[in-house]
Enzyme design. Structure first.
Site, mmCIF file in Angstrom:
data_model
loop_
_atom_site.group_PDB
_atom_site.id
_atom_site.type_symbol
_atom_site.label_atom_id
_atom_site.label_comp_id
_atom_site.label_asym_id
_atom_site.label_seq_id
_atom_site.Cartn_x
_atom_site.Cartn_y
_atom_site.Cartn_z
ATOM 1 N N THR A 168 2.404 7.536 4.904
ATOM 2 C CA THR A 168 1.135 8.177 4.550
ATOM 3 C C THR A 168 0.376 7.282 3.577
ATOM 4 O OG1 THR A 168 2.028 10.395 4.892
ATOM 5 C CG2 THR A 168 0.143 10.226 3.405
ATOM 6 N N ASP B 4 5.993 2.406 5.584
ATOM 7 C CA ASP B 4 5.235 3.251 4.649
ATOM 8 C C ASP B 4 4.645 2.377 3.541
ATOM 9 O OD1 ASP B 4 4.183 5.459 3.380
ATOM 10 O OD2 ASP B 4 6.089 6.517 3.153
ATOM 11 N N GLY B 5 3.659 2.890 2.867
ATOM 12 C CA GLY B 5 3.059 2.195 1.736
ATOM 13 C C GLY B 5 3.790 2.511 0.446
ATOM 14 N N ALA B 6 3.248 2.026 -0.665
ATOM 15 C CA ALA B 6 3.803 2.345 -1.990
ATOM 16 C C ALA B 6 2.714 2.159 -3.029
ATOM 17 C CB ALA B 6 4.996 1.444 -2.310
ATOM 18 N N GLY C 30 3.906 8.452 -3.838
ATOM 19 C CA GLY C 30 3.404 9.822 -4.008
ATOM 20 C C GLY C 30 1.953 9.902 -4.405
ATOM 21 N N GLY C 31 1.307 8.732 -4.502
ATOM 22 C CA GLY C 31 -0.122 8.740 -4.836
ATOM 23 C C GLY C 31 -0.922 9.591 -3.856
ATOM 24 N N GLY C 32 -0.463 9.618 -2.611
ATOM 25 C CA GLY C 32 -1.138 10.428 -1.589
ATOM 26 C C GLY C 32 -0.561 11.825 -1.472
ATOM 27 N N GLU D 140 8.047 11.829 2.681
ATOM 28 C CA GLU D 140 8.256 10.372 2.803
ATOM 29 C C GLU D 140 9.702 10.011 2.475
ATOM 30 O OE1 GLU D 140 3.788 8.710 1.746
ATOM 31 O OE2 GLU D 140 5.147 9.123 0.117
ATOM 32 N N LYS E 276 0.163 -4.182 -5.785
ATOM 33 C CA LYS E 276 1.209 -3.176 -6.037
ATOM 34 C C LYS E 276 2.480 -3.761 -6.652
ATOM 35 C CE LYS E 276 -1.343 -0.009 -3.959
ATOM 36 N NZ LYS E 276 -0.995 0.683 -2.743
HETATM 37 C C1 5RP Z 1 1.544 8.607 -0.302
HETATM 38 C C2 5RP Z 1 2.106 7.321 -0.767
HETATM 39 C C3 5RP Z 1 1.387 6.084 -0.353
HETATM 40 O O1 5RP Z 1 2.244 5.273 0.370
HETATM 41 C C4 5RP Z 1 0.928 5.369 -1.603
HETATM 42 O O2 5RP Z 1 0.104 6.246 -2.349
HETATM 43 C C5 5RP Z 1 0.138 4.101 -1.254
HETATM 44 O O3 5RP Z 1 -1.100 4.438 -0.700
HETATM 45 P P1 5RP Z 1 -2.123 3.353 -0.205
HETATM 46 O O4 5RP Z 1 -1.529 2.686 0.972
HETATM 47 O O5 5RP Z 1 -3.359 4.169 0.143
HETATM 48 O O6 5RP Z 1 -2.391 2.399 -1.337
HETATM 49 O O7 5RP Z 1 3.111 7.232 -1.428
HETATM 50 O O8 5RP Z 1 2.253 9.696 -0.832
#
Ligand code: 5RP
Length: 236
Positions: free
Chosen positions: A31, A86-88, A100-102, A108, A126
């Protein structure tokens, strides 16, 4: 990195991750904006005939994947995933993550833990020497919110962390609710000197559903800037 280059870097990291995907894989779909690039690119491959089956980590991701006709499944239908992308929000030299920013960290983490491999895709901003600059998200039960906040502050202090533990709000001022109907705290610690110990202590607090420290889950991070792509860890 200005915003356009930042987004370009995220897409480059996503494109690099797509190269790891092989026909027949069972994938976890992350996400966030970087994961959204991956899903977009994966959708194009599926339209060309790539066969995969995916488990999404959020309703947002599910809707995006469905819109691209990416085949989806649940853990009732699939026992294990081959790969999660996944992102971070942050990663450190030991590939420990803040996520968890999203707001999707619980799902996740479930998806990452059910995967043989988790590969993280990020833009280069990051990378941190020590986690904590990004406020640590913690998904919590709505019941007992203040008791949980106090417990977090107490355990954090024991690990050398201090700073406000703030209830996440929506732009209209309501408490932010996760896909699973829980609330989120964002812990403004600035630095987390003992992430492993903090993770253990947080996991023992009953009101915490899950915290955003991902330790021992990521096998590699693909981190892109407009100039280069760096790989931390092992992709295979
Ligand atoms: C969502 C997350 C995302 O992976 C994290 O916030 C990174 O988001 P982005 O790819 O928009 O920088 O942990 O819960």
């Amino acid at each position: 990195m200005e915003n356009l280059s930042l987004d370009e870097a995220k897409r480059r990291a996503a494109a690099a991750a797509l190269k790891i995907v092989t026909p027949g894989m069972r994938l976890g779909l992350g996400t966030g904006s970087t994961a959204a690039h991956f899903i977009d690119l994966l959708g194009a491959k599926v339209a060309e005939g790539l066969k995969v089956v995916c488990v999404p980590t959020s309703e947002r991701t599910r809707i995006q994947a469905e819109g691209l006709a990416i085949p989806l499944a649940t853990f009732e239908e699939i026992d294990e995933l081959d790969l999660t992308i996944d992102g971070a929000d942050e990663f450190d030299p030991d590939l420990r993550l803040v996520k968890g920013g999203g707001g999707a960290l619980w799902r996740e983490k479930i998806v990452a833990a059910a995967s043989k491999r988790m590969i993280v895709i990020t833009d280069a901003s990051k990378a941190v020497a020590t986690l904590g600059k990004f406020p640590l998200p913690i998904e919590v039960s709505r019941f007992g919110l203040e008791a949980t906040r106090r417990a977090i502050l107490r355990e954090a202090e024991a690990c050398g962390c201090g700073g406000p533990v703030v209830l996440r709000k929506t732009p209209s001022g309501e408490a932010f609710m996760t896909d699973s109907g829980n609330y989120l705290f964002d812990c403004v610690f600035n630095v987390i000197p003992a992430a492993d110990e903090l993770a253990q202590r947080l996991s023992a607090i009953p009101g915490i559903v899950e915290h955003g420290l991902f330790i021992g889950l990521a096998k590699a991070v693909i981190s892109a800037s407009p100039e280069e792509i760096k790989i931390y860890g092992q992709l295979d």
